[in-house]
Design an enzyme around this catalytic site. Structure first.
Site, short mmCIF file in Angstrom:
data_model
loop_
_atom_site.label_atom_id
_atom_site.label_comp_id
_atom_site.label_asym_id
_atom_site.label_seq_id
_atom_site.Cartn_x
_atom_site.Cartn_y
_atom_site.Cartn_z
N LYS A 108 39.68 44.10 35.33
CA LYS A 108 38.71 45.21 35.37
C LYS A 108 39.18 46.35 36.27
O LYS A 108 40.07 46.17 37.09
CB LYS A 108 37.34 44.70 35.80
CG LYS A 108 36.91 43.38 35.18
CD LYS A 108 36.84 43.37 33.66
CE LYS A 108 36.30 42.01 33.19
NZ LYS A 108 36.26 41.81 31.76
C1 LIG Z 1 35.15 40.49 31.69
C2 LIG Z 1 33.86 40.54 30.97
C3 LIG Z 1 32.80 39.66 31.23
C4 LIG Z 1 32.93 38.45 32.09
O1 LIG Z 1 33.40 38.65 33.35
P1 LIG Z 1 34.10 37.45 34.16
O2 LIG Z 1 34.22 38.06 35.52
O3 LIG Z 1 35.39 37.16 33.50
O4 LIG Z 1 33.15 36.31 34.14
C5 LIG Z 1 31.60 39.87 30.59
N1 LIG Z 1 31.44 40.87 29.72
C6 LIG Z 1 32.44 41.71 29.41
C7 LIG Z 1 32.18 42.80 28.43
C8 LIG Z 1 33.69 41.57 30.01
O5 LIG Z 1 34.69 42.39 29.67
#
Ligand SMILES: *Cc1c(COP(=O)(O)O)cnc(C)c1O
Length: 394
Positions: free
Chosen positions: A184
């Site tokens: 992210k």
């Molecule tokens: C990455 C992501 C998640 C989950 O996040 P984690 O930290 O991996 O649990 C949920 N929704 C979206 C759209 C994502 O890209």
């Protein structure tokens, strides 16, 4: 075009090393009430102009925490997106709710008309997903939520600091949710944050992430809520905190790279841009673009030969087709719980439930653009896209 790997991303500023070291040397890494976690939560809330920020252990945990704060009855319905990570869907199931998928618009965010058509008297929340650093039209979704007296939650895992009509995504809903997972815009490897203006929801989220324990209680321990341990350690705050200061710059660099790729896509025959919705200043979690239907695997192969790694089709199929839990009764034991609580066909997820999402994924390519790619590298990727398009067109 290229040989050798593209520049790897280095998302962690030196200040993160300093703060993490300080935290380790302090001898205490417990997050709740810790000095770095408190500072991170107050600065994260201030960045988004929110009343509260609650740090948890992942984006998935953050979505679960937000949903649990609403305390839905088992079998309640949550409307969400077919193009997303499983992390949007898993918490709905674990909270005993039934996911309902609303099809997407051209920009791959949810279509408000499709969302509205999914809302029933059993709907407790809309979990909007903002894909790829673009947006779902949460202004329209907030109006729908208000009209029906239900909650709007925003999954901004792929859309940190992304604005729609001048306001940050995550601020249209009752709760905004951000993942700090490695890929992210802002990351501690793992982690998640929920923001809200609502004092009661904030308190519910703080209880849920901490096994339901009311630490202010005194006397014998009180657990007024059922909750999990989704606490994040001080290391998450140490690593994420300094990235609040560099986030806007990260976005600016990604946007500049996306502009170079947009120009290439415009001159590449048969290739079309992914365009965020009007009024959205996209943050480019990745660079999506469209090739002719069914050609994604061939495109990925050709781009790989040019030294450009891509992911054809993102998740390949709508998320409800990817998850055994939604297809084969792979939820809890031999039950279909909570999907067995679905009425009127909800809890069943046939392949063509969201035909626009399914079709779009047959044309979608993802290049994992990030802020540390050099301008030369991005130009080479752009040239490779044009070259492959010309080859396939001739
Ligand atoms: C990455 C992501 C998640 C989950 O996040 P984690 O930290 O991996 O649990 C949920 N929704 C979206 C759209 C994502 O890209």
């Amino acid at each position: 075009m290229r040989s050798g790997p593209l520049t790897a991303r280095q998302p962690f500023p030196e200040e993160a090393v300093r703060l993490a070291t300080e935290a380790i040397r302090s001898g205490t890494l417990f997050g709740v009430g810790g000095p770095l976690t408190e500072r991170f939560e107050s600065e994260f809330a201030a960045f988004y102009g929110a009343g509260h920020a609650v740090t948890v252990s992942s984006g998935t945990a953050a979505i679960h925490t937000a949903l649990a704060a609403l305390d839905p009855d088992p079998g309640a319905e949550v409307v969400t997106a077919p193009i997303t990570d499983a992390g949007s869907v898993v918490p709905i199931l674990y909270q005993g709710c039934v996911p309902v998928f609303a099809d997407v618009a051209d920009h791959l965010g949810m279509d408000p008309a499709a969302v509205e058509a999914c809302v029933t008297e059993r709907t407790v929340a809309i979990l909007a997903v903002h894909p790829f650093g673009g947006a779902t039209d949460v202004r329209a979704l907030r109006a729908i939520a208000d009209r029906h007296g239900i909650a709007l939650l925003e999954d901004c895992s792929q859309a940190h600091a992304t604005r729609l009509h001048g306001e940050f995504l995550g601020r249209y809903g009752h709760i905004g949710i951000y993942s700090l997972q490695q890929s992210k815009h802002m990351t501690a490897g793992e982690g998640g944050v929920c923001v809200t203006d609502d004092d009661r929801l904030a308190e519910e989220m703080r209880l849920f992430r901490d096994k339901g324990w009311d630490r202010a209680g005194g006397g014998s321990r009180g657990y007024p809520r059922l909750g999990l341990n989704y606490r994040a350690s001080e290391l998450v705050a140490a690593v994420a905190l300094p990235q609040l200061g560099t986030l806007e710059d990260v976005l600016a660099r990604r946007r500049a790279s996306a502009a170079i790729l947009d120009a290439a896509v415009d001159e590449a025959p048969g290739v079309t841009r992914w365009a965020p919705p009007a009024g959205c200043d996209a943050s480019y979690w990745c660079y999506p673009f469209f090739v002719p239907s069914g050609e994604t695997a061939r495109w990925a192969e050709a781009l790989a030969a040019e030294g450009v790694p891509t992911t054809p089709g993102y998740i390949g199929e709508p998320i409800y087709s990817c998850m055994a839990a939604l297809q084969e009764g792979g939820t809890f034991g031999t039950s279909r719980y909570p999907l067995d609580l679905g009425v009127d066909g909800r809890g069943d997820y046939p392949p063509d439930l969201c035909p626009r999402a399914r079709e779009a994924l047959t044309r979608l390519m993802i290049f994992w653009l990030h802020e540390d790619h050099t301008k030369d590298e991005v130009s080479e990727v752009a040239t490779a896209i044009v070259k492959v398009a010309n080859t396939f067109a001739s």
